[in-house]
Motif scaffolding. Structure first.
Motif, PDB file in Angstrom:
ATOM      1  N   THR A 116      -7.892   6.181  -2.106  1.00 17.26           N
ATOM      2  CA  THR A 116      -8.987   7.122  -2.365  1.00 17.26           C
ATOM      3  C   THR A 116      -8.495   8.560  -2.464  1.00 17.26           C
ATOM      4  OG1 THR A 116      -9.408   7.277   0.018  1.00 17.26           O
ATOM      5  CG2 THR A 116     -10.680   5.653  -1.233  1.00 17.26           C
ATOM      6  N   ASP A 124       3.586   5.496  -8.608  1.00 18.28           N
ATOM      7  CA  ASP A 124       2.833   4.255  -8.763  1.00 18.28           C
ATOM      8  C   ASP A 124       1.863   4.205  -7.591  1.00 18.28           C
ATOM      9  OD1 ASP A 124       4.054   3.305 -11.073  1.00 18.28           O
ATOM     10  OD2 ASP A 124       5.727   2.435  -9.943  1.00 18.28           O
ATOM     11  N   GLU A 126       0.804  -1.217   0.000  1.00 22.51           N
ATOM     12  CA  GLU A 126       0.000   0.000   0.000  1.00 22.51           C
ATOM     13  C   GLU A 126       0.840   1.272   0.000  1.00 22.51           C
ATOM     14  OE1 GLU A 126      -2.742  -0.225   3.231  1.00 22.51           O
ATOM     15  OE2 GLU A 126      -4.056  -1.627   2.199  1.00 22.51           O
ATOM     16  N   GLN A 145      -6.097  11.385 -11.028  1.00 23.12           N
ATOM     17  CA  GLN A 145      -6.367  10.671 -12.279  1.00 23.12           C
ATOM     18  C   GLN A 145      -6.470  11.639 -13.456  1.00 23.12           C
ATOM     19  OE1 GLN A 145      -9.917   8.641 -10.968  1.00 23.12           O
ATOM     20  NE2 GLN A 145      -8.807   6.733 -10.521  1.00 23.12           N
ATOM     21  N   SER A 182      -2.845  12.700 -14.144  1.00 20.80           N
ATOM     22  CA  SER A 182      -1.875  11.595 -14.213  1.00 20.80           C
ATOM     23  C   SER A 182      -0.641  11.883 -13.361  1.00 20.80           C
ATOM     24  CB  SER A 182      -1.456  11.320 -15.665  1.00 20.80           C
ATOM     25  OG  SER A 182      -2.578  10.939 -16.431  1.00 20.80           O
ATOM     26  N   PRO A 229      -1.243   2.847  -5.160  1.00 24.60           N
ATOM     27  CA  PRO A 229      -1.970   1.639  -4.756  1.00 24.60           C
ATOM     28  C   PRO A 229      -3.369   1.634  -5.371  1.00 24.60           C
ATOM     29  CG  PRO A 229      -0.916   2.678  -2.866  1.00 24.60           C
ATOM     30  CD  PRO A 229      -0.793   3.639  -3.998  1.00 24.60           C
ATOM     31  N   THR A 230      -3.838   0.480  -5.780  1.00 21.95           N
ATOM     32  CA  THR A 230      -5.097   0.399  -6.540  1.00 21.95           C
ATOM     33  C   THR A 230      -6.318   0.797  -5.724  1.00 21.95           C
ATOM     34  OG1 THR A 230      -5.246  -1.946  -5.961  1.00 21.95           O
ATOM     35  CG2 THR A 230      -4.204  -1.390  -8.065  1.00 21.95           C
ATOM     36  N   THR A 231      -6.276   0.641  -4.409  1.00 16.47           N
ATOM     37  CA  THR A 231      -7.456   0.934  -3.587  1.00 16.47           C
ATOM     38  C   THR A 231      -7.380   2.291  -2.900  1.00 16.47           C
ATOM     39  OG1 THR A 231      -6.455  -0.269  -1.732  1.00 16.47           O
ATOM     40  CG2 THR A 231      -7.950  -1.500  -3.172  1.00 16.47           C
TER      41      THR A 231
END
Length: 302
Positions: free
Chosen positions: A233, A227, A208, A264, A267, A229-231
């Protein structure tokens, strides 16, 4: 005559404080009353108090002196008082040391982490960890035996020679191993007279943690490429001009919050600042768990 089973007192512990001892135990069974006796060195007992709660504070004691107390349960059975054998515990009141209020935890290589804290005394400092966020706050005094049941003691190893050479005055540290993927909560506690003074929390995680790939000036702004972490917020960026931020709670930093959608869209993490100074950055990923915000370990970049 029917046999009556009297439940015994359980999980009795004593936490030392300045001129006092706090005696705690598990919740009492129905119709039971706790009786607290001071036990002298010759075995004589003196009733100190009765209680229907789960704790009792004995005050007005002399620091550095050992006191023993017996806690038992009393019941009224068929009109008669019945008591259990009880449990005897000892404690030494003492002025508690200052907590460790600065703790940094960084991943190094493989499954190794390094923890650095500020310590201006020779007190016994130990690291504990848990995958659940502890219920204690900075400065709380906890029975060491209770803390060892609620959190796992970490096996502390020496720091790398490179980290040792970079320590500032009064900084101490240790390394430890953790090969799990869950976020780990780390605390450095100061141990004295069987009690632990709870310090500030830090976090350790491989999966994480934000990986900072590059930081570049772009059109009068600073872009941080990561890079993520995918989860996650969102992200919290802390920066200083004199040293790396100590942790997410460092109040001497400039703090910027970047929502996930903004990251996002660009980027990158974009900061509206670009001064001719040396920046020390730490980036933390934000997560929402069980309705509460939590944060990863920090990732540093100079």
């Amino acid at each position: 005559e029917a046999v009556v089973n009297l439940f015994e007192i359980s999980n009795v512990s004593i936490t030392a404080a300045d001129a006092s001892l706090n005696i705690t135990w598990d919740s009492l069974p129905a119709n039971a009353t706790a009786e607290i006796y001071e036990v002298a060195s010759n075995g004589n007992k003196k009733l100190v108090a009765t209680s229907s709660s789960d704790c009792y504070l004995v005050s007005g004691l002399t620091n550095g002196t050992t006191y023993s107390y017996q806690v038992l349960l009393s019941y009224i059975v068929n009109g008669k008082k019945e008591v259990t054998k009880g449990i005897v515990k000892s404690g030494v009141p003492d002025c508690p040391p200052e907590p460790i209020d600065t703790l940094r935890v960084k991943p190094t290589q493989d499954d190794s982490f390094e923890a650095i804290w500020f310590q201006d005394s020779a007190n016994d400092v130990r690291l504990f960890c848990s995958t659940q966020k502890p219920k204690y706050n900075l400065g709380d005094i906890v029975s060491l035996s209770n803390l060892e049941q609620e959190m796992r003691p970490l096996q502390q190893r020496p720091l790398s020679s490179q980290t040792n050479q970079s320590l500032k005055p009064n900084e101490k540290g240790a390394s430890f191993q953790y090969n799990g993927t869950e976020l780990l909560y780390i605390v450095a506690v100061v141990v004295k007279s069987g009690s632990a003074v709870f310090g500030s929390l830090a976090r350790a995680s491989k999966g994480e943690t934000v990986n900072i790939k590059a930081i570049r000036p772009v059109n009068g702004q600073i872009n941080i490429y990561i890079d993520a972490p995918t989860t996650a917020t969102g992200f919290v960026v802390l920066y200083r001009f004199d040293q790396f931020p100590s942790d997410i709670g460092d109040v001497k930093t400039i703090r910027k919050y970047i929502p996930l959608k903004q990251y996002q869209l660009n980027s990158a993490i974009v900061l509206d600042t670009l001064e001719p100074k040396k920046y020390y950055f730490s980036v933390f990923a934000e997560f929402k768990r069980d309705g509460e915000k939590d944060y990863s370990a920090g990732s540093d970049y100079l």
